[in-house]
Design a protein around this motif. Sequence first.
Motif, PDB file in Angstrom:
ATOM      1  N   GLU A 227      10.104  26.271 -37.961  1.00  0.00           N
ATOM      2  CA  GLU A 227      11.499  25.808 -37.951  1.00  0.00           C
ATOM      3  C   GLU A 227      11.679  24.596 -38.839  1.00  0.00           C
ATOM      4  O   GLU A 227      10.753  23.788 -38.969  1.00  0.00           O
ATOM      5  CB  GLU A 227      11.867  25.385 -36.522  1.00  0.00           C
TER       6      GLU A 227
ATOM      7  N   ASN B 121      17.780  14.383 -38.022  1.00  0.00           N
ATOM      8  CA  ASN B 121      18.101  13.700 -36.760  1.00  0.00           C
ATOM      9  C   ASN B 121      18.272  14.735 -35.657  1.00  0.00           C
ATOM     10  O   ASN B 121      18.702  15.865 -35.914  1.00  0.00           O
ATOM     11  CB  ASN B 121      19.410  12.913 -36.898  1.00  0.00           C
ATOM     12  N   LYS B 122      17.910  14.346 -34.451  1.00  0.00           N
ATOM     13  CA  LYS B 122      18.165  15.206 -33.298  1.00  0.00           C
ATOM     14  C   LYS B 122      18.563  14.289 -32.150  1.00  0.00           C
ATOM     15  O   LYS B 122      17.743  13.468 -31.720  1.00  0.00           O
ATOM     16  CB  LYS B 122      16.889  15.981 -32.962  1.00  0.00           C
TER      17      LYS B 122
ATOM     18  N   PRO C  48      12.744  12.264 -41.485  1.00  0.00           N
ATOM     19  CA  PRO C  48      13.187  12.615 -40.125  1.00  0.00           C
ATOM     20  C   PRO C  48      12.747  11.549 -39.122  1.00  0.00           C
ATOM     21  O   PRO C  48      11.610  11.066 -39.182  1.00  0.00           O
ATOM     22  CB  PRO C  48      12.464  13.937 -39.855  1.00  0.00           C
TER      23      PRO C  48
ATOM     24  N   GLU D 230      25.755   9.430 -32.944  1.00  0.00           N
ATOM     25  CA  GLU D 230      24.593  10.223 -32.518  1.00  0.00           C
ATOM     26  C   GLU D 230      23.356  10.055 -33.392  1.00  0.00           C
ATOM     27  O   GLU D 230      22.270  10.501 -33.012  1.00  0.00           O
ATOM     28  CB  GLU D 230      24.953  11.705 -32.412  1.00  0.00           C
ATOM     29  N   THR D 231      23.490   9.426 -34.538  1.00  0.00           N
ATOM     30  CA  THR D 231      22.308   9.186 -35.383  1.00  0.00           C
ATOM     31  C   THR D 231      21.596   7.877 -35.041  1.00  0.00           C
ATOM     32  O   THR D 231      20.564   7.567 -35.630  1.00  0.00           O
ATOM     33  CB  THR D 231      22.749   9.085 -36.860  1.00  0.00           C
TER      34      THR D 231
ATOM     35  N   TYR E 286      18.907  12.632 -28.740  1.00  0.00           N
ATOM     36  CA  TYR E 286      18.048  12.713 -27.558  1.00  0.00           C
ATOM     37  C   TYR E 286      18.887  12.531 -26.295  1.00  0.00           C
ATOM     38  O   TYR E 286      19.704  11.609 -26.206  1.00  0.00           O
ATOM     39  CB  TYR E 286      16.975  11.615 -27.633  1.00  0.00           C
TER      40      TYR E 286
ATOM     41  N   GLY F 278      14.595  18.799 -38.784  1.00  0.00           N
ATOM     42  CA  GLY F 278      15.873  18.175 -39.153  1.00  0.00           C
ATOM     43  C   GLY F 278      15.706  16.678 -39.345  1.00  0.00           C
ATOM     44  O   GLY F 278      14.703  16.086 -38.943  1.00  0.00           O
TER      45      GLY F 278
ATOM     46  N   GLU G  24      12.269  12.940 -30.236  1.00  0.00           N
ATOM     47  CA  GLU G  24      11.413  14.094 -29.917  1.00  0.00           C
ATOM     48  C   GLU G  24      10.500  14.542 -31.065  1.00  0.00           C
ATOM     49  O   GLU G  24       9.803  15.545 -30.931  1.00  0.00           O
ATOM     50  CB  GLU G  24      12.279  15.264 -29.439  1.00  0.00           C
TER      51      GLU G  24
ATOM     52  N   TYR H 202      13.483  10.785 -34.986  1.00  0.00           N
ATOM     53  CA  TYR H 202      14.168  10.958 -33.701  1.00  0.00           C
ATOM     54  C   TYR H 202      13.147  11.016 -32.572  1.00  0.00           C
ATOM     55  O   TYR H 202      11.960  11.287 -32.804  1.00  0.00           O
ATOM     56  CB  TYR H 202      15.077  12.198 -33.703  1.00  0.00           C
TER      57      TYR H 202
END
Length: 377
Positions: free
Chosen positions: A2, A7-8, A354, A181-182, A10, A5, A358, A356
């Motif tokens: 996959e 950002n994700k 990237p 959200e970032t 959390y 990304g 996780e 984030y």
Amino acid sequence: MELIGFNKPYFTGKETDYIRQAVESSKISGDGMFTKKCHQFFEQQYGFKKVLLTTSCTDALEMAALLLNIQRGDEVIVPSYTFVSTVNAFVLRGAKIVFADSNADEPNIDVAKIESLITSKTKTIVPVHYAGVACHMDVILEIARKHNLFVVEDAAQAIDSFYKGKPLGSLGQLAAFSFHETKNIISGEGGMLTINEEQYVQRAEIIREKGTNRSQFFRGEVDKYGWVDIGSSFLPSDIIAAFLYAQLENITAIQKKRKAIWQNYYEQLKPLEQQGNISLPVIPDYATNNAHMFYIVCSSLSERTKLVDYLKSKKINAVFHYLSLHKSPYYTNLHDGRDLPNADRFTDSLLRLPMYFELTETQVSYITETIHAFFKA
Ligand SMILES: Cc1ncc(COP(=O)(O)O)c(C=O)c1O
């Protein structure tokens, strides 16, 4: 595999519980139970004199410009390498933006250049703590004191970060944070104004409540509320605050994890800096690192473009950041024509990896190995 990304967001797991509680309390407009909890958290944890949640950092900056009575023709000194909201808030009031360059080795405002930009019209300096790393605030505050200027910290990325032990956001008269959200701590969209001088507190509440003294009315300090000043609607729904509170309860764990990710990146990419391929973030000794962002600086725009494409081909999404505002379509003709080479260099060469909560150790290793492979090839 996959795509990794950039950002994700959390989720701690508590957000929906708290949102349900807010809804069940039948008070989901602004300044409800969770907004108060968030305010208390920030005032206790960081010792901010007064904080007010807003719907975004952009709104907090607009509140700051209103509070400081920025007028047509006033001049505001801002780094060119920043987000558009840093300046737009002041442009909306008719201010002229005087752009400053970044440091050569990191994107924050070059404090040595500020004094030469001051004129009789200068009102405010807006330092931006890029990547959550403090600007050299002693110098900025001393210049401001000497020339009788305001300081508004753009602390959009600077939660839980410090300058010589003092929390960012506590140093200027006012400061603006983002919970977009970032960011490290999020509420989707969201922000906060910190007010570090008593004289601005009451008017800040009024400006945030459409120019009314509704906050005083809700506290029982006046028996009716009405229109007393200019203002707008800057306060978020308590649903947003409920989400934010779940994040704040977990700030220690969130920060610990992000710092570990940052450190892994740093150690694994250090050899590439030693070989002269890239530069890594510089954290001056007066600043802490809140692990908001991990960036590298490439040697040129063309090299960065090739690296972005290479990473994309390996399913890694790395992104550049700001485009120097003195060269923006909106402001280029209003800018005074000075070259700002360091801002332009970060525009062309800075690349964010990237970052984030996780992101796993395996993913970080994969990303850094891929970058090593790019430079070997
Ligand atoms: C330095 C800076 N200031 C202000 C903002 C605006 O924040 P918000 O999206 O919360 O309005 C951002 C957004 O990322 C930013 O990077």
